[in-house]
Design a protein around this motif. Structure first.
Motif, PDB file in Angstrom:
ATOM      1  N   UNK A 111       0.808  -1.381   0.034  1.00 21.71           N
ATOM      2  CA  UNK A 111       0.090  -0.072   0.060  1.00 21.71           C
ATOM      3  C   UNK A 111       0.859   1.393  -0.080  1.00 21.71           C
ATOM      4  N   UNK A 112       0.173   2.630   0.111  1.00 20.97           N
ATOM      5  CA  UNK A 112       0.964   3.700   0.072  1.00 20.97           C
ATOM      6  C   UNK A 112       2.063   3.549   1.211  1.00 20.97           C
ATOM      7  N   UNK A 113       1.800   3.332   2.395  1.00 21.89           N
ATOM      8  CA  UNK A 113       2.694   3.215   3.579  1.00 21.89           C
ATOM      9  C   UNK A 113       3.849   2.418   3.397  1.00 21.89           C
ATOM     10  N   UNK A 114       3.569   1.178   2.930  1.00 23.34           N
ATOM     11  CA  UNK A 114       4.835   0.157   2.602  1.00 23.34           C
ATOM     12  C   UNK A 114       5.550   0.615   1.542  1.00 23.34           C
ATOM     13  N   UNK A 130      10.631   2.455  -0.674  1.00 25.07           N
ATOM     14  CA  UNK A 130      11.286   3.622  -1.574  1.00 25.07           C
ATOM     15  C   UNK A 130      12.425   4.309  -0.814  1.00 25.07           C
ATOM     16  N   UNK A 131      12.008   4.538   0.517  1.00 21.94           N
ATOM     17  CA  UNK A 131      13.087   5.335   1.545  1.00 21.94           C
ATOM     18  C   UNK A 131      14.190   4.475   1.840  1.00 21.94           C
ATOM     19  N   UNK A 132      13.909   3.236   1.983  1.00 14.47           N
ATOM     20  CA  UNK A 132      15.071   2.296   2.158  1.00 14.47           C
ATOM     21  C   UNK A 132      15.883   2.272   0.895  1.00 14.47           C
ATOM     22  N   UNK A 133      15.368   1.821  -0.095  1.00 13.05           N
ATOM     23  CA  UNK A 133      16.212   1.271  -1.259  1.00 13.05           C
ATOM     24  C   UNK A 133      16.447   2.568  -2.085  1.00 13.05           C
ATOM     25  N   UNK A 193      12.624   1.454  -8.695  1.00 12.29           N
ATOM     26  CA  UNK A 193      13.373   0.534  -9.610  1.00 12.29           C
ATOM     27  C   UNK A 193      14.286  -0.387  -8.479  1.00 12.29           C
ATOM     28  N   UNK A 194      15.176   0.423  -7.743  1.00  9.56           N
ATOM     29  CA  UNK A 194      16.208  -0.151  -6.968  1.00  9.56           C
ATOM     30  C   UNK A 194      15.264  -1.365  -6.135  1.00  9.56           C
ATOM     31  N   UNK A 195      14.089  -1.272  -5.614  1.00  7.66           N
ATOM     32  CA  UNK A 195      13.441  -2.156  -4.802  1.00  7.66           C
ATOM     33  C   UNK A 195      13.528  -3.574  -5.656  1.00  7.66           C
ATOM     34  N   UNK A 196      12.921  -3.641  -6.832  1.00  3.03           N
ATOM     35  CA  UNK A 196      13.114  -4.749  -7.580  1.00  3.03           C
ATOM     36  C   UNK A 196      14.563  -5.337  -7.999  1.00  3.03           C
ATOM     37  N   UNK A 197      15.412  -4.420  -7.892  1.00  5.16           N
ATOM     38  CA  UNK A 197      16.786  -4.957  -8.188  1.00  5.16           C
ATOM     39  C   UNK A 197      17.568  -5.225  -6.792  1.00  5.16           C
ATOM     40  N   UNK A 198      17.180  -4.908  -5.598  1.00  5.58           N
ATOM     41  CA  UNK A 198      17.694  -5.098  -4.202  1.00  5.58           C
ATOM     42  C   UNK A 198      17.502  -6.674  -3.858  1.00  5.58           C
ATOM     43  N   UNK A 199      18.322  -7.439  -3.216  1.00 12.04           N
ATOM     44  CA  UNK A 199      18.420  -8.809  -3.075  1.00 12.04           C
ATOM     45  C   UNK A 199      17.359  -8.898  -1.777  1.00 12.04           C
ATOM     46  N   UNK A 200      16.858 -10.002  -1.891  1.00 14.69           N
ATOM     47  CA  UNK A 200      15.646 -10.355  -0.985  1.00 14.69           C
ATOM     48  C   UNK A 200      16.231 -10.155   0.661  1.00 14.69           C
ATOM     49  N   UNK A 201      17.378 -10.319   0.949  1.00 21.58           N
ATOM     50  CA  UNK A 201      17.921 -10.432   2.223  1.00 21.58           C
ATOM     51  C   UNK A 201      17.747  -9.027   2.788  1.00 21.58           C
ATOM     52  N   UNK A 202      18.138  -8.044   1.836  1.00 17.96           N
ATOM     53  CA  UNK A 202      18.090  -6.461   2.024  1.00 17.96           C
ATOM     54  C   UNK A 202      16.671  -6.209   2.559  1.00 17.96           C
ATOM     55  N   UNK A 228      11.418  -3.273   8.229  1.00 24.20           N
ATOM     56  CA  UNK A 228      10.431  -3.496   9.098  1.00 24.20           C
ATOM     57  C   UNK A 228       9.031  -3.538   8.498  1.00 24.20           C
ATOM     58  N   UNK A 229       8.330  -4.583   8.745  1.00 25.91           N
ATOM     59  CA  UNK A 229       6.951  -4.762   8.027  1.00 25.91           C
ATOM     60  C   UNK A 229       7.017  -6.002   6.819  1.00 25.91           C
ATOM     61  N   UNK A 230       8.037  -6.216   6.435  1.00 26.81           N
ATOM     62  CA  UNK A 230       8.509  -7.192   5.073  1.00 26.81           C
ATOM     63  C   UNK A 230       8.454  -8.613   5.479  1.00 26.81           C
ATOM     64  N   UNK A 231       7.256  -9.380   5.277  1.00 28.30           N
ATOM     65  CA  UNK A 231       7.626 -10.842   5.436  1.00 28.30           C
ATOM     66  C   UNK A 231       7.736 -11.681   4.382  1.00 28.30           C
ATOM     67  N   UNK A 232       7.609 -12.915   4.508  1.00 26.73           N
ATOM     68  CA  UNK A 232       7.964 -13.970   3.245  1.00 26.73           C
ATOM     69  C   UNK A 232       6.882 -13.671   1.985  1.00 26.73           C
ATOM     70  N   UNK A 233       5.849 -13.476   2.491  1.00 24.10           N
ATOM     71  CA  UNK A 233       4.738 -13.159   1.454  1.00 24.10           C
ATOM     72  C   UNK A 233       4.826 -11.992   0.550  1.00 24.10           C
ATOM     73  N   UNK A 234       5.214 -10.872   1.348  1.00 20.67           N
ATOM     74  CA  UNK A 234       5.528  -9.786   0.500  1.00 20.67           C
ATOM     75  C   UNK A 234       6.768  -9.930  -0.249  1.00 20.67           C
ATOM     76  N   UNK A 235       7.811 -10.698   0.383  1.00 25.11           N
ATOM     77  CA  UNK A 235       9.023 -11.002  -0.420  1.00 25.11           C
ATOM     78  C   UNK A 235       8.697 -11.697  -1.923  1.00 25.11           C
ATOM     79  N   UNK A 236       7.860 -12.725  -1.681  1.00 23.28           N
ATOM     80  CA  UNK A 236       7.218 -13.525  -2.793  1.00 23.28           C
ATOM     81  C   UNK A 236       6.712 -12.697  -3.821  1.00 23.28           C
ATOM     82  N   UNK A 237       5.672 -11.778  -3.394  1.00 23.04           N
ATOM     83  CA  UNK A 237       4.919 -10.963  -4.366  1.00 23.04           C
ATOM     84  C   UNK A 237       5.579 -10.202  -5.074  1.00 23.04           C
ATOM     85  N   UNK A 238       6.689  -9.696  -4.220  1.00 21.12           N
ATOM     86  CA  UNK A 238       8.019  -8.703  -5.289  1.00 21.12           C
ATOM     87  C   UNK A 238       8.593  -9.337  -6.332  1.00 21.12           C
TER      88      UNK A 238
END
Length: 366
Positions: A19-22, A27-30, A34-43, A48-58
């Protein structure tokens, strides 16, 4: 904004669970969408707030196809797009934590005018409500405010019509994409509104006027304005949601009182009774509470001798000296100071006799 930047932003907003908050947090972190999609999953997982489901959805590549389709629509229809970090993004909306990452606009919208008010109310507006709305806009017209509403039946369209009658800029916040209009009967007002004002939405061309979209729309109506005015409302309704959102955003709320036996005065009367709104009986009430009657003059006087200011206090004082009276949240933004800290700074400065508070959450230097 380049097509590449917009493409990745659109793709991010299509990721399930973002959503907008996430999205803002990512964006602030990465650094960028564009950088979000190119940053590795570990980072990403460390956010905070990112779980396995969201990582998969990305990792879902389908979002890129949807982003490409919407980008083509935006460019082919010459839709204006405003990014929440961009200079042209509405100032007051920037301060709302859940404000849209992107907004789409059509028309000739100019929000540099700081006198922006939202007028909302029941879809079953009475003659009393209509007359109050007309008188209010007529009396405010010399101050040239921007009138915002939701382009719906009732109070909304009445406010837009009277704003146009007095040549005021008026903006309709839509609960659907810019490829359609709801209700269809209001299509006849579109051209004139777009000549001096226009339309704002966060919704894509694939979004219809679904019930839940109107609640989301209301936060833009409340967040973009200096104050929200409820003309008429039953004891439940969308306009009361907008009023509550405005209170949550620390904005002024006004309600027009009515007879206790009138159905469409119950909501307004309750707002006043529970101190969630100031009572509005005429335009003078609004002008006084928002401090519009005090001219915004740049002060040329110097700070009093022998008054020692801390570094942050000096920054705030210099800003107010140059710009005149200003809202607390704007001071925080322009002086690059956190909102929780600016309140204490202003209080100390008030005690030192170098600033004073004004109605409408404004401050000015002395």
């Amino acid at each position: 904004m380049s097509d590449q930047e917009l493409f990745y932003l659109l793709a991010l907003l299509k990721v399930d669970g973002v959503g907008d908050i996430m999205a803002k947090k990512l964006i602030t972190h990465c650094g960028s969408a564009e950088a979000i999609f190119k940053t590795n999953s570990t980072q990403i997982a460390a956010i905070d707030g990112v779980g396995s489901v969201l990582l998969k959805n990305l990792q879902d590549k389908a979002v890129f196809e949807k982003a490409d389709q919407e980008l083509k629509f935006i460019r082919s229809n010459q839709i204006n797009v405003s990014y929440f970090q961009a200079k042209e993004y509405p100032d007051r909306l920037k301060h709302c934590i859940d404000s849209p990452v992107l907004i789409f606009t059509a028309g000739q919208i100019n929000l540099k005018n700081k006198k922006i008010i939202s007028i909302v109310g029941t879809r079953q507006v009475t003659s009393y409500g209509s007359e109050i709305c007309k008188k209010l806009i007529e009396d405010l017209a010399p101050l040239n405010p921007v009138i915002v509403s939701g382009f719906a039946y009732g109070v909304d369209i009445v406010a837009h019509q009277f704003a146009m009658d007095y040549n005021l800029q008026t903006i309709g916040v839509l609960a659907h994409g810019l490829n359609q209009i709801y209700p269809k009967t209001h299509k006849r007002y579109m051209s004139k509104m777009e000549e001096n004002g226009g339309f704002i939405t966060e919704f894509w061309s694939s979004s219809n006027a679904d019930r839940e979209n109107f609640v989301r729309r209301n936060r833009i109506v409340a967040g973009i304005s200096e104050a929200t005015i409820v003309i008429e409302s039953a004891d439940k309704g969308g306009s009361l949601i907008t009023a509550n959102l405005a209170n949550d955003y620390n904005r002024d709320v006004f309600a027009v009182p009515g007879r206790i036996t009138d159905k469409y005065s119950q909501g307004c009367n309750n707002l006043i009774k529970t101190q969630k709104a100031n009572m509005l009986t005429n335009a003078a009430d609004l002008v006084y509470m928002l401090n519009w009657d005090i001219e915004n003059k740049v002060k040329t006087v110097q700070k009093q001798l022998f008054v020692d200011l801390e570094a942050d206090e000096q920054i705030v004082y210099d800003f107010l000296l140059k710009n005149g009276k200003e809202l607390l949240d704007v001071i925080a933004l322009q002086c690059n100071l956190p909102i929780y800290k600016i309140s204490g700074i202003l209080l100390n400065m008030e005690l030192k006799g170098v600033v004073r508070p004004l109605p409408g959450k404004l401050f000015e230097s002395i």
